[in-house]
Every structure is written in C-alpha cells, then in structure tokens.
Design a protein around this motif. Structure first.
Motif, PDB file in Angstrom:
ATOM      1  N   PRO A   1      41.209  42.851  49.569  1.00 13.21           N
ATOM      2  CA  PRO A   1      39.884  42.296  49.249  1.00 13.21           C
ATOM      3  C   PRO A   1      39.388  41.407  50.385  1.00 13.21           C
TER       4      PRO A   1
ATOM      5  N   GLY B   1      39.872  48.657  46.404  1.00 16.06           N
ATOM      6  CA  GLY B   1      39.343  49.203  45.162  1.00 16.06           C
ATOM      7  C   GLY B   1      39.000  50.676  45.243  1.00 16.06           C
TER       8      GLY B   1
ATOM      9  N   CYS C   1      44.817  42.046  43.470  1.00 18.27           N
ATOM     10  CA  CYS C   1      43.508  42.344  42.888  1.00 18.27           C
ATOM     11  C   CYS C   1      42.375  41.962  43.824  1.00 18.27           C
ATOM     12  N   GLY C   2      41.218  42.483  43.511  1.00 19.24           N
ATOM     13  CA  GLY C   2      39.961  42.032  44.078  1.00 19.24           C
ATOM     14  C   GLY C   2      39.148  41.411  42.961  1.00 19.24           C
TER      15      GLY C   2
ATOM     16  N   GLU D   1      35.292  41.087  41.450  1.00 18.72           N
ATOM     17  CA  GLU D   1      33.901  41.520  41.418  1.00 18.72           C
ATOM     18  C   GLU D   1      33.154  40.653  40.408  1.00 18.72           C
TER      19      GLU D   1
ATOM     20  N   VAL E   1      39.532  43.300  39.521  1.00 24.92           N
ATOM     21  CA  VAL E   1      39.860  44.708  39.759  1.00 24.92           C
ATOM     22  C   VAL E   1      41.303  44.774  40.239  1.00 24.92           C
TER      23      VAL E   1
ATOM     24  N   TYR F   1      44.329  46.013  42.037  1.00 30.25           N
ATOM     25  CA  TYR F   1      44.573  46.908  43.169  1.00 30.25           C
ATOM     26  C   TYR F   1      45.954  47.568  43.105  1.00 30.25           C
TER      27      TYR F   1
ATOM     28  N   ARG G   1      29.355  51.376  47.833  1.00 24.22           N
ATOM     29  CA  ARG G   1      29.613  49.939  47.847  1.00 24.22           C
ATOM     30  C   ARG G   1      29.021  49.270  49.078  1.00 24.22           C
TER      31      ARG G   1
END
Length: 642
Positions: A127, A152, A175-176, A178, A183, A185, A595
């Motif tokens: 991220p 992602g 994770c990321g 948003e 999200v 990962y 994105r």
C-alpha cells in the motif's frame, strides 16, 4: 491563460529542443552532471544495436546512492525526504534523509542476507506507506530489479506477474486502507502464490495495526523482525544500462507487458525533468498524488524528487471522501508544497463535489506555484475550473508508462510558454514528435493522425520489454519503422502545440468520417451541469458507428433528463456539426474507471455491442459496470442478460 514573455521564451524552448535533437550526445552529457557517477561512460548514446539504444554505456552508477546517500553526505541528512500523510489512518510523520538511509540500508542488508543479489527480481505488493519506498530503494541499492504491483490487485493478475518476473523475494503488507475500509492483502498474495507456477522462496510481510496477517512458516517473515537484526548494506556499483525495475502495463493480448527501465538514463532524465518541467530543486516540497503502483509513483513520488534532494509527499487517501473535497488543498498548505501533480479525474471529482470551491476558503495556497495534470486527457473545462479556483498556472502534460517521464509539457522551471487549454504544450527536449497518417506520411497542421516519436527515444524511456524483445518491436516499432508508436491519436496546431485527443482505438468512424471521442467529451464538459463525460463508438447498421455519450452531473444539479439530453445534443451539433450524428446520451451516477483514474471506454464499448469482455483487474468499482450496462440497455444497446 497567457504567461509573460511568451514569444521570447518560446524561442528559448525551441532552441533548447533543437539542440537536444541535433546534438543529443552533448545535450545529455551536460544533463548527466546533475547526478553522481562511479565511473564515466564510454559513449553517451550507443546505437550499435538499433532499434535497441543504450544510454551512458560503460558508466557505473547507483540510483539509491543518488536518491539518498549523497544528500546525507552533503550535510542535508536532517532534511525531510518523505512526508507521509495518511488521512485514512489519521497518521502523519516525516522521514529524514538520514533515517531513510538507515531504513533502506538495513532492508537491503536483509535482502542480501537471504541471497537476493544483483539481477534478481523482487516483487513489491504494497500500500501507500513509506516502507514501499524503502523496498524500491533497497532493491536499487543492491542491484535487484524491483517490480511493483499495485496493492490490492486480484490474485490472478499478481500470479501472472510473478510468473513473468520470477522473483526470489516478495515484499507485501497485511492490508491496504481504502475509504470503504480495510483491504486484506495477505490472502490475495497467498492465493496468487498458489496459482503461480513459479515458486517464491521468501516473503517479507509488513503487519499493519489495522489487520494482522498470518505468516506461513518457512516462507514468510515479519518485516520488523527480519529487518531489526539485518546488517547495513552499502550501495553496489551498477552498469548504467543494468535494469532498475520492471513495471507491468496492460497488454492487448491479456498478457501484461513488462516495461524495463535502466539505471543511468533514468536518473539523468528524472533529475532533468524535476528542475526544468516541475521547477523543483533541493529543499523544495513536491507532491504527486498518485500511487507507487503506477509509473507516476515510480518517477515522481519516489525517484524523481529524491534524486534532486527535494521533500516528496506520500499520501494514503483520496481527493474526496478522506474526509472531504478540501483535503488536497489543506495538505498543500500544511506542507508547503511548491508543485502539485495529480490526474484530471481527481480535479473533476473535487469539482463535482465542490463546484463553487467552498473548501478553498481560508486555505493559504501562497506556497503553491504550479499544478500539473497528467494520466489521461484533460478537457479544457476542467483545466479552466482549476485555474479560476486556484489562481495558479495549471499545466497539462502528456506521457506514458513506457516513456517514464513527460513527452510533451510546459517547461515551468526553464521557460514557461502560453497555456493552451486542451494541449500539453510542446515536445520536451529529447522527444521528436510527429503526427502521421496510416501510411506514415506527416499530416498538415491541425490535421489528426497517429502520434509517433522518432527514434532514438531519449534517456529514461523503456529499453525493452522484460524477456520479450520481439514483443517490444511488434508493439511499438514495427508499424512505422524508425518511430515509436505511442498508440495515441491527435494533432499539432500551427504553433507546434500537441493535442492528444484519444487512443488510436478510440477513433470512431461515423459514415466514413473519422471522429475523436476526446473531442466529443471536450464539448460535453462545456455544459454547466456536466462534471465529466465518456463517449464511445457503438455499432450502427447504417453508419458503421455512432457516438454514445455518458455524463456524470455535478453534485446538487437537478435537471430534467429529456431537457439535458436536448441541450447536450445541441451543443455537440453546434461545436462539431451534424456529421457527428450525436443523438445518444444519458446521465449516470458514476463512470467505470481503473484505480489510476482511466475511464474503461473499451469495456463499455464491448458491453454496448454485446461482445465478450473481462472485468479488468484494475477496475476501481466493479458495480459501475452494472450501472453502465443498465443505462445502455435502457438506451437500446447492451443486452442486460449477456
């Protein structure tokens, strides 16, 4: 908008560009003094293997040393190198050049300790956190070739890239974040590794407080634990022509193309562009509001600003919703940003939610000198809105993943010229841009054609595609021998200003008339109610194709759909003429985009024509395709059941 001294500076620009084309060896030799070399080159430009060109062959350099260590050695170790701003986690902190050096050298030491050496590939699936920049620079430090995959991305897309790059190590995070939430990962990474035929030996995982990832014993190592005991690692001397990174871009066959960037030419081109295009030097603050997964993030979040000793902003958030349309402006003011770079789609989103600029009130933007837009075509209405609300020069410029840095731009740090809405201005030194017809003949001024660049491409551009030189030739060099095919259509005006109107595939043929979808969109965005627009060519038995427009309205706008459509059709008829045959238009809540902000026109066209399509891995919100499909069905095109 007219900038002062236009005639004088245009002549100055013309002279600079002419010298870069007529004397490239001398021009780039001079530009190369902006970075530090470990040993000199044998030849600035080696064309012995044309159309494969090599810049600064024989020289030795290290990109990480130029981006980090030399600034510490020059006594600026306490200057902020990376200013991290994460509204989605309510976190902000700065990393000095000295701290950056310490973090990168230890991470490089960890890589070396597990056997990652020069030429090995490392996939980075991360991220928008500082550790992502550390990972890229650590690879550059030891000569490993990094390949950043947008955090992602779907597991199958990640697996495809793993199989192609064959990495020894993957760096990822739990994770990321948003605006919609966390999200995960790690499950995506685990799934991708299961799918991939290439076996990856090592994974280094950054656990974030928002989500803990489970680690696979024997393969996965916790980032903090692994790096804490790692030794410091010095920069490794590399050939200027050694690969720095691979960045995958979508291919028409479904197999991504691995764009390869070298070390020497890349450093020279980016350092030159920071000063001459973006007006940024050591100590200035620069913000590119993109993601490290895209080329903008590579060039102008990580490498470019750091190469010249600037402070770069790394932002984990969105233009709206984190928390509001004023987030960008407050961040610029707070961190004294001199030049700001974002995509037109971000400005359109802000404009849609704050059309009157209420969130600008009380924000002191006196630090801001220039706003740069790129990543997609910028319609004049968006540019004018930003100019009026910000009261700053708003500079559209054009380049690609493959080129790595701007092809056409206004040189704001050298000799700014007149801004013409809809144009990214003039060719940047090193690029010889021509507009040709299908036979390769140059077209007249103001006549549309295929935009090509005469070889050799300047330093910093792609050198080939990863392990696929034939595909590089077939994709970019074969259609017009001696030229690089950009894939874009456009024209030059009488002053040599370039106008990019659409991708070549987005030219529609209406009863024998070749029309640009970009021109339609430009006209639709002139309407006061329209925030953004997308136009596609749909099949028609009589005319072959006809244009169909979808528009997103500004926030708070209420207008009878029949009346709106009538006004929009009248506007197109007035601006483009009856030949446009523009009778299909409807408002939608949202357009399907990647994105990075690119509108998925090809996917929408396939939906409209009832052709098979894949949901792109890069799509921001898959639900938007359902919105478009329902709208197209109502308009008499897409079959809702296909």
């Amino acid at each position: 908008m007219m900038l002062t001294g236009v005639c004088i500076v245009k002549h100055k620009n013309t002279q600079l560009h002419a010298s870069s084309i007529s004397e490239p060896q001398q021009f780039w030799s001079q530009a190369a003094t902006a970075v530090d070399w470990l040993s000199p080159w044998d030849k600035v430009l080696d064309d012995s293997e044309a159309p494969f060109y090599h810049w600064f062959k024989g020289a030795k350099i290290n990109s990480c040393y130029n981006a980090v260590d030399r600034h510490v050695e020059a006594g600026r170790g306490q200057q902020i190198a990376i200013q991290y701003v994460s509204p989605v986690t309510d976190t902000e902190y700065g990393i000095s050049y000295a701290e950056l050096q310490a973090q990168v050298s230890r991470l490089a030491g960890y890589m070396d300790s597990i056997g990652v050496k020069k030429g090995d590939r490392v996939v980075i699936y991360m991220p928008m956190v500082p550790e992502t920049a550390y990972a890229m620079l650590a690879c550059a430090r030891i000569g490993a070739i990094h390949s950043v995959v947008f955090g992602g991305f779907a597991a199958n897309e990640l697996a495809t890239r793993i199989n192609d790059a064959k990495p020894k190590l993957i760096l990822s995070a739990s994770c990321g974040i948003e605006p919609s939430g966390v999200v995960a990962y790690k499950p995506l990474l685990d799934n991708a590794l299961e799918q991939a035929s290439h076996r990856v030996e090592h994974c280094l995982i950054l656990n974030r407080s928002q989500l803990e990832a489970s680690l696979q014993v024997g393969r996965d190592v916790d980032w903090q634990t692994g790096v804490a005991t790692a030794p410091n690692m010095d920069c490794v001397p590399l050939e200027a022509t050694d690969p720095l990174y691979i960045l995958y871009t979508s291919g028409t066959t479904g197999q991504p193309k691995g764009v390869v960037r070298d070390n020497g030419g890349h450093s020279v081109a980016l350092a030159w562009s920071m000063k001459h295009i973006y007006d940024i030097e050591a100590g200035d603050s620069f913000w590119a509001a993109s993601d490290v997964g895209w080329v903008v993030g590579h060039s102008y979040i990580v490498y470019g600003p750091l190469l010249v000793g600037a402070t770069t902003l790394m932002y984990e958030g969105k233009p709206i919703g984190t928390p509001d349309p004023g987030a960008f402006w407050r961040t610029i003011a707070k961190y004294n940003v001199k030049s700001f770079f974002t995509a037109p789609t971000a400005i359109r989103a802000i404009k849609r939610d704050d059309p009157d600029g209420q969130y600008l009130k009380g924000v002191d933007l006196s630090c801001l000198k220039n706003v740069f837009l790129a990543g997609e075509r910028c319609d004049p209405d968006t540019l004018h809105w930003a100019e009026q609300k910000l009261n700053k020069p708003v500079i559209d410029h054009w380049w690609q993943t493959e080129t790595g840095w701007p092809v056409a731009a206004n040189l704001m740090g050298y000799a700014p010229v007149e801004v013409k809405a809809g144009s990214p201005a003039l060719a940047v030194p090193g690029y010889q841009i021509e507009v040709v017809d299908v036979m390769g003949e140059q077209v007249a001024a103001n006549e549309s054609g295929n935009v090509v660049i005469k070889l050799p491409l300047p330093p910093g551009t792609l050198t080939t595609l990863w392990q696929n030189e034939q595909r590089y030739v077939d994709s970019y060099l074969s259609m017009y021998p001696g030229y690089y095919l950009t894939g874009d259509a456009g024209y030059k005006d009488d002053d040599g200003y370039l106008y990019i109107m659409s991708r070549i595939d987005d030219i529609i043929n209406v009863a024998g008339h070749r029309l640009s979808t970009g021109r339609f969109e430009e006209v639709l965005c002139q309407h006061d109610a329209v925030a953004e627009a997308a136009v596609i060519g749909v099949e028609d038995e009589l005319k072959g194709q006809v244009p169909l427009g979808l528009v997103v309205l500004k926030k708070g706008v209420t207008l009878d759909e029949q009346e709106l459509n009538k006004q929009l059709m009248g506007l197109v008829r007035k601006e483009i003429g009856p030949v446009a045959a523009f009778r299909l238009v409807s408002a939608v809540q949202k357009l399907p985009k990647t994105r990075s902000g690119k509108i998925l026109r090809g996917t929408m066209r396939n939906i409209a024509d009832n052709k098979k399509y894949n949901v792109p891995a890069t799509i921001e919100d898959p639900a938007t395709l359902d919105i478009v499909r329902n709208t197209l069905t109502r308009m008499g095109y897409a079959d809702a059941h296909v």
